[in-house]
Design an enzyme around this catalytic site. Structure first.
Site, PDB file in Angstrom:
ATOM      1  N   HIS A  76      39.181  43.735  26.230  1.00 15.92           N
ATOM      2  CA  HIS A  76      38.321  44.850  26.125  1.00 15.92           C
ATOM      3  C   HIS A  76      37.183  44.567  24.950  1.00 15.92           C
ATOM      4  O   HIS A  76      37.474  44.226  23.807  1.00 15.92           O
ATOM      5  CB  HIS A  76      39.216  45.665  25.356  1.00 15.92           C
ATOM      6  CG  HIS A  76      38.846  47.137  25.138  1.00 15.92           C
ATOM      7  ND1 HIS A  76      39.546  48.352  24.986  1.00 15.92           N
ATOM      8  CD2 HIS A  76      37.614  47.698  24.785  1.00 15.92           C
ATOM      9  CE1 HIS A  76      39.039  49.442  24.866  1.00 15.92           C
ATOM     10  NE2 HIS A  76      37.335  49.049  24.584  1.00 15.92           N
ATOM     11  N   HIS A 111      38.675  53.467  29.971  1.00 20.99           N
ATOM     12  CA  HIS A 111      38.796  53.936  28.551  1.00 20.99           C
ATOM     13  C   HIS A 111      39.666  55.432  28.818  1.00 20.99           C
ATOM     14  O   HIS A 111      39.248  56.141  29.485  1.00 20.99           O
ATOM     15  CB  HIS A 111      37.873  54.137  27.724  1.00 20.99           C
ATOM     16  CG  HIS A 111      37.050  53.068  27.216  1.00 20.99           C
ATOM     17  ND1 HIS A 111      36.753  51.935  27.936  1.00 20.99           N
ATOM     18  CD2 HIS A 111      36.746  52.612  25.982  1.00 20.99           C
ATOM     19  CE1 HIS A 111      36.176  50.821  27.134  1.00 20.99           C
ATOM     20  NE2 HIS A 111      36.079  51.431  25.888  1.00 20.99           N
ATOM     21  N   GLU A 131      42.093  57.325  23.787  1.00 23.91           N
ATOM     22  CA  GLU A 131      41.668  56.863  22.250  1.00 23.91           C
ATOM     23  C   GLU A 131      41.324  58.123  21.527  1.00 23.91           C
ATOM     24  O   GLU A 131      42.310  58.481  20.636  1.00 23.91           O
ATOM     25  CB  GLU A 131      40.477  56.032  22.411  1.00 23.91           C
ATOM     26  CG  GLU A 131      39.840  55.693  21.128  1.00 23.91           C
ATOM     27  CD  GLU A 131      38.313  54.809  21.097  1.00 23.91           C
ATOM     28  OE1 GLU A 131      38.110  54.363  19.957  1.00 23.91           O
ATOM     29  OE2 GLU A 131      37.710  55.131  22.051  1.00 23.91           O
ATOM     30  N   ASP A 179      34.285  46.202  19.813  1.00 22.05           N
ATOM     31  CA  ASP A 179      32.908  46.088  19.319  1.00 22.05           C
ATOM     32  C   ASP A 179      32.984  45.351  17.954  1.00 22.05           C
ATOM     33  O   ASP A 179      32.747  46.190  17.060  1.00 22.05           O
ATOM     34  CB  ASP A 179      32.339  47.549  19.360  1.00 22.05           C
ATOM     35  CG  ASP A 179      32.142  48.241  20.407  1.00 22.05           C
ATOM     36  OD1 ASP A 179      31.107  48.229  21.221  1.00 22.05           O
ATOM     37  OD2 ASP A 179      33.052  49.131  20.874  1.00 22.05           O
TER      38      ASP A 179
END
Length: 346
Positions: free
Chosen positions: A22, A206, A209, A288
């Site tokens: 990921h 995704h 989340e 990220d």
């Protein structure tokens, strides 16, 4: 954790072969490279210097991060830019003990700025092949649709990319779904995912989340994904969690990302250890990392400390990542043997 103990954990964890499943390549754009590429390409940035960019990394939620993320991506213009971005990540990942990376990229972020799709593919592919030959780290590409855009736009992106498939057949093996989760349920992309399945792509998305557990169910049952990216809210639905465990569906969890975006307020409250101990196939990833304060090894060390993970549990997380990858079973077995050897020396 004392400094010496942190160092010991870090050194041992670095030796464990791990897969990163990921990772958004645009999210590895460090402020220094952002300024370097902006100067190279004559792109004006709304920040005075590197520190001003870092000061902007105080996100209140996913959307506040995405606003900066898309602005930063504007410095990526040439094939060389995409190559340099990917090589910087791959070198860093290799130093953290990552042996395989499945890299998500967002073509719509670039094509809507007038960047040719082949420019993106060519730069990323050249870096992945170079890293394979020089660092011994393998990698795949997961083309990800932006979920805040329409399904028709996703279809258009897919059709534009398909003529490149043969050229990048050794790398482009999967499809993902990212960007703003709220108000954009998986079902919105049912038709394009069905088409991608027909084409033989491996599928991830995704879900869970910021979006509810229902989004995880939708990704599983409607999109037919093999892995759930994030999935931390699955624990809110006991039936769903039991199903994930029974079906051995991997969750690509990103703890430092969840902390930075306020999914959890304290890493000690994160449910990854509870999920792992319940039998879920949890993997650790950095998401990220340039924006969220930690690459792969940072996520392992921080999680080990905050959640009191045992060495066996940390080895299990590394093993889960290898087995949840899209690598051929023979390559998975080879890497699992390496992991067993490394863990035995711990």
């Amino acid at each position: 954790m004392a400094a010496s103990q942190d160092h010991e954990w870090r050194d041992w964890l670095r030796t464990l072969p791990k897969a990163e499943l990921h990772l958004h390549i645009e999210g590895t754009l460090e402020p220094e490279m952002m300024f370097e590429l902006a100067e190279r390409n004559g792109v004006a940035l709304p920040y005075a210097d590197v520190q001003a960019v870092r000061d902007a990394y105080r996100f209140t939620d996913l959307q506040s991060f995405l606003d900066l993320y898309y602005a930063g991506a504007g410095v990526l213009v040439t094939e060389q830019d995409f190559h340099d971005l990917a090589m910087a990540y791959l070198r860093r990942a290799h130093a953290d003990g990552v042996v395989h990376a499945e890299i998500m990229f967002d073509p719509q972020t670039h094509t809507q700025r007038g960047i040719a799709l082949d420019t993106v593919f060519a730069g990323l592919a050249r870096a992945l092949r170079e890293a394979r030959d020089t660092l011994g780290i393998s990698g795949y590409l997961l083309l990800s649709f932006l979920r805040h855009l329409s399904e028709d736009e996703a279809f258009a992106t897919l059709e534009a990319a398909l003529p490149l498939r043969e050229t990048y057949a050794d790398l482009w093996i999967g499809i993902g779904l990212d960007s703003s989760e709220r108000g954009n349920p998986p079902e919105k992309f049912a038709r394009v995912y069905a088409r991608c399945a027909e084409l033989g792509f491996r599928l991830v998305a995704h879900a869970g989340e910021e979006g509810p557990a229902d989004y995880v169910r939708g990704a599983l049952d409607t999109l037919k994904v093999a892995r759930i990216d994030h999935g931390v809210r699955s624990s809110e639905d006991p039936d769903l969690l039991r199903d994930l465990i029974r079906r051995r569906v991997p969750l690509t969890v990103c703890p430092l990302s969840n902390l930075k975006l306020g999914v959890v307020r304290d890493l000690r409250d994160h449910n990854l250890a509870r999920l792992l101990r319940a039998g879920a196939v949890v993997t650790l990833n950095s998401d990220d990392p340039a924006y969220f304060g930690g690459y792969m090894l940072d996520n392992y060390v921080a999680s080990a400390e905050a959640l009191d993970l045992s060495r066996d549990e940390l080895v299990t997380l590394a093993a889960n990542s290898l087995k949840a990858s899209f690598l051929p079973s023979t390559e998975q077995a080879r890497l699992m043997d390496r992991l067993s050897t490394a863990a035995g020396q711990g």
